[in-house]
Design an enzyme around this catalytic site. Structure first.
Site, PDB file in Angstrom:
ATOM      1  N   HIS A 277      -9.553   1.877   4.586  1.00  0.00           N
ATOM      2  CA  HIS A 277      -8.344   1.842   5.563  1.00  0.00           C
ATOM      3  C   HIS A 277      -8.668   2.626   6.730  1.00  0.00           C
ATOM      4  O   HIS A 277      -9.203   3.966   6.395  1.00  0.00           O
ATOM      5  CB  HIS A 277      -7.009   2.343   4.523  1.00  0.00           C
ATOM      6  CG  HIS A 277      -5.918   2.222   5.075  1.00  0.00           C
ATOM      7  ND1 HIS A 277      -5.466   3.104   5.955  1.00  0.00           N
ATOM      8  CD2 HIS A 277      -4.617   1.357   4.822  1.00  0.00           C
ATOM      9  CE1 HIS A 277      -4.200   2.746   6.411  1.00  0.00           C
ATOM     10  NE2 HIS A 277      -3.912   1.776   5.912  1.00  0.00           N
TER      11      HIS A 277
ATOM     12  N   GLU B 285      -6.971   5.060   7.705  1.00  0.00           N
ATOM     13  CA  GLU B 285      -6.533   6.238   7.540  1.00  0.00           C
ATOM     14  C   GLU B 285      -7.670   7.138   6.663  1.00  0.00           C
ATOM     15  O   GLU B 285      -8.011   8.233   6.926  1.00  0.00           O
ATOM     16  CB  GLU B 285      -5.247   6.616   6.634  1.00  0.00           C
ATOM     17  CG  GLU B 285      -3.914   6.328   7.467  1.00  0.00           C
ATOM     18  CD  GLU B 285      -2.897   5.537   6.390  1.00  0.00           C
ATOM     19  OE1 GLU B 285      -2.901   5.611   5.427  1.00  0.00           O
ATOM     20  OE2 GLU B 285      -2.005   5.085   7.344  1.00  0.00           O
TER      21      GLU B 285
ATOM     22  N   GLU C 255      -5.663  -4.697  10.434  1.00  0.00           N
ATOM     23  CA  GLU C 255      -4.760  -3.737  10.623  1.00  0.00           C
ATOM     24  C   GLU C 255      -4.717  -2.930  11.979  1.00  0.00           C
ATOM     25  O   GLU C 255      -5.963  -2.058  11.980  1.00  0.00           O
ATOM     26  CB  GLU C 255      -4.529  -2.629   9.720  1.00  0.00           C
ATOM     27  CG  GLU C 255      -4.204  -3.520   8.217  1.00  0.00           C
ATOM     28  CD  GLU C 255      -3.908  -2.480   7.122  1.00  0.00           C
ATOM     29  OE1 GLU C 255      -2.508  -2.572   6.897  1.00  0.00           O
ATOM     30  OE2 GLU C 255      -4.173  -1.337   7.018  1.00  0.00           O
TER      31      GLU C 255
ATOM     32  N   SER D 249       3.173  -2.228  10.272  1.00  0.00           N
ATOM     33  CA  SER D 249       4.537  -2.252  10.473  1.00  0.00           C
ATOM     34  C   SER D 249       5.296  -3.494  10.259  1.00  0.00           C
ATOM     35  O   SER D 249       6.192  -3.928  10.829  1.00  0.00           O
ATOM     36  CB  SER D 249       5.085  -1.766  11.826  1.00  0.00           C
ATOM     37  OG  SER D 249       4.386  -0.420  12.095  1.00  0.00           O
TER      38      SER D 249
ATOM     39  N   LYS E 141       0.201   4.258  -0.389  1.00  0.00           N
ATOM     40  CA  LYS E 141      -0.484   5.472   0.132  1.00  0.00           C
ATOM     41  C   LYS E 141      -0.273   6.494  -0.661  1.00  0.00           C
ATOM     42  O   LYS E 141      -0.230   6.361  -2.025  1.00  0.00           O
ATOM     43  CB  LYS E 141      -0.054   5.517   1.672  1.00  0.00           C
ATOM     44  CG  LYS E 141      -0.181   4.309   2.406  1.00  0.00           C
ATOM     45  CD  LYS E 141       0.142   4.720   3.952  1.00  0.00           C
ATOM     46  CE  LYS E 141      -0.077   3.414   4.657  1.00  0.00           C
ATOM     47  NZ  LYS E 141       0.143   3.666   6.302  1.00  0.00           N
TER      48      LYS E 141
ATOM     49  N   GLY F 176       2.369   2.052  10.830  1.00  0.00           N
ATOM     50  CA  GLY F 176       3.157   3.239  10.399  1.00  0.00           C
ATOM     51  C   GLY F 176       4.198   3.713  11.958  1.00  0.00           C
ATOM     52  O   GLY F 176       4.469   4.786  11.787  1.00  0.00           O
TER      53      GLY F 176
ATOM     54  N   ASN G  51       0.929  -1.034  -0.027  1.00  0.00           N
ATOM     55  CA  ASN G  51       0.202   0.039   0.139  1.00  0.00           C
ATOM     56  C   ASN G  51       0.751   1.541  -0.143  1.00  0.00           C
ATOM     57  O   ASN G  51       1.684   1.711   1.089  1.00  0.00           O
ATOM     58  CB  ASN G  51      -0.955   0.022   1.299  1.00  0.00           C
ATOM     59  CG  ASN G  51      -1.818   1.166   1.239  1.00  0.00           C
ATOM     60  OD1 ASN G  51      -1.949   1.876   0.649  1.00  0.00           O
ATOM     61  ND2 ASN G  51      -2.376   1.483   2.834  1.00  0.00           N
TER      62      ASN G  51
HETATM   63  P1  PGA Z   1       2.716   0.286   7.666  1.00  0.00           P
HETATM   64  O1  PGA Z   1       1.112   0.653   6.860  1.00  0.00           O
HETATM   65  O2  PGA Z   1       3.471  -1.001   7.308  1.00  0.00           O
HETATM   66  O3  PGA Z   1       3.440   1.511   7.077  1.00  0.00           O
HETATM   67  O4  PGA Z   1       2.285   0.068   9.103  1.00  0.00           O
HETATM   68  C1  PGA Z   1       0.343  -0.705   6.668  1.00  0.00           C
HETATM   69  C2  PGA Z   1      -0.972  -0.050   6.232  1.00  0.00           C
HETATM   70  O5  PGA Z   1      -1.435   1.007   6.559  1.00  0.00           O
HETATM   71  O6  PGA Z   1      -1.495  -0.748   5.259  1.00  0.00           O
END
Ligand code: PGA
Length: 258
Positions: A96, A98, A168, A214, A13, A174, A11
């Site tokens: 997601h 976010e 998640e 992560s 982003k 992140g 992803n």
């Molecule tokens: P990350 O993000 O691996 O940077 O923690 C995962 C995601 O948001 O899909």
């Protein structure tokens, strides 16, 4: 033994314009050794065109990171599932955290997007996950139950087969803070149980449930070896060809060695 094919999705982003996208993809392709698993790159809309050329001849699949459920109309700034379908997109991330957090996506809008994507033959990657506060208040299961059941409302037994669910935990996205393999597996199993309750054992046995938050080359092996974790949704580490391909090659080894 791994029951299901591992699916690794990157992803990106809001990172990488077309130039960077092309470079990163070429680097990824040059470093992938094996092809026993499935992998998907979920990229910004403006990269899709160039990505088709870059992945030509490989088994990388392309995904978008969002969509609108209406076919077309006065929705400034949005891209519909129909538009994605027209350019051949096969996957789309929906719900997601976010998007839920910064763009006010609700379980209802997530459900509309899921239905619309499935109607167009696009495979949704449905994201669910709890906040740290919810986990600490012992509400993880309730939150997950609500998110999964609401997102899948009116999704029938045929269509559910095309859905990937990504667990998640928001506190792990992140942050560099990963759920332990046991914690991640426990919730992925819980999600599988919800799917079983809704659609029966055969479907729950086959649905792909990823972990995201992560994931990186040092924790991927333990996470991906868990019985109920069938892959990863990878943010930060998918932006570095080295890290992303290491995870892919780890997943591939797990598949072959078992
Ligand atoms: P990350 O993000 O691996 O940077 O923690 C995962 C995601 O948001 O899909």
């Amino acid at each position: 033994m791994k029951k299901r094919t591992i699916v690794i999705a990157g992803n990106w982003k809001m990172n990488n314009g077309p130039k960077e996208a092309e470079m990163l993809t070429k680097e990824i392709i040059s470093k992938i050794k094996n092809k026993n698993i499935k992998y998907i790159l979920c990229v910004p809309f403006i990269d899709i065109d160039i990505m088709y050329k870059a992945i030509n001849g490989t088994n990388i699949k392309l995904g978008a990171q969002n969509c609108h459920w209406e076919k077309s109309g006065a929705f400034t700034g949005e891209i519909s599932v129909d538009m994605l379908k027209n350019i051949g997109i096969e996957y789309v991330i929906i719900g997601h955290s976010e998007r839920r957090q910064y763009f006010n996506e609700t379980d209802e809008s997530v459900n509309k997007k899921i239905i619309s994507a499935l109607n167009q033959g696009i495979n949704p990657i449905l994201c669910v996950g709890e906040t740290l506060k919810e986990r600490e208040a012992d509400k993880t299961n309730d939150v997950i139950y609500n998110q999964v059941t609401k997102a899948l409302e009116n999704v029938d037994k045929e269509s559910i087969k095309n859905v990937i669910i990504a667990y998640e935990p928001i506190w792990a996205i992140g942050t560099g803070k990963t759920a332990t393999p046991m914690q991640a597996n426990e919730i992925c199993k819980y999600i599988r149980d919800i799917v079983k309750k809704l659609y029966g054992e055969n479907i729950s046995d086959n649905i792909i449930i990823q972990y995201g938050g992560s994931m990186n080359p040092s924790n991927a092996e333990k996470l991906l070896s868990q019985d109920d974790i069938d892959g990863g949704l990878i943010g930060g580490a998918s932006l570095k060809a080295d890290d992303f391909t290491k995870i892919i090659n780890i997943a591939d080894n797990i598949t072959r060695n078992e």
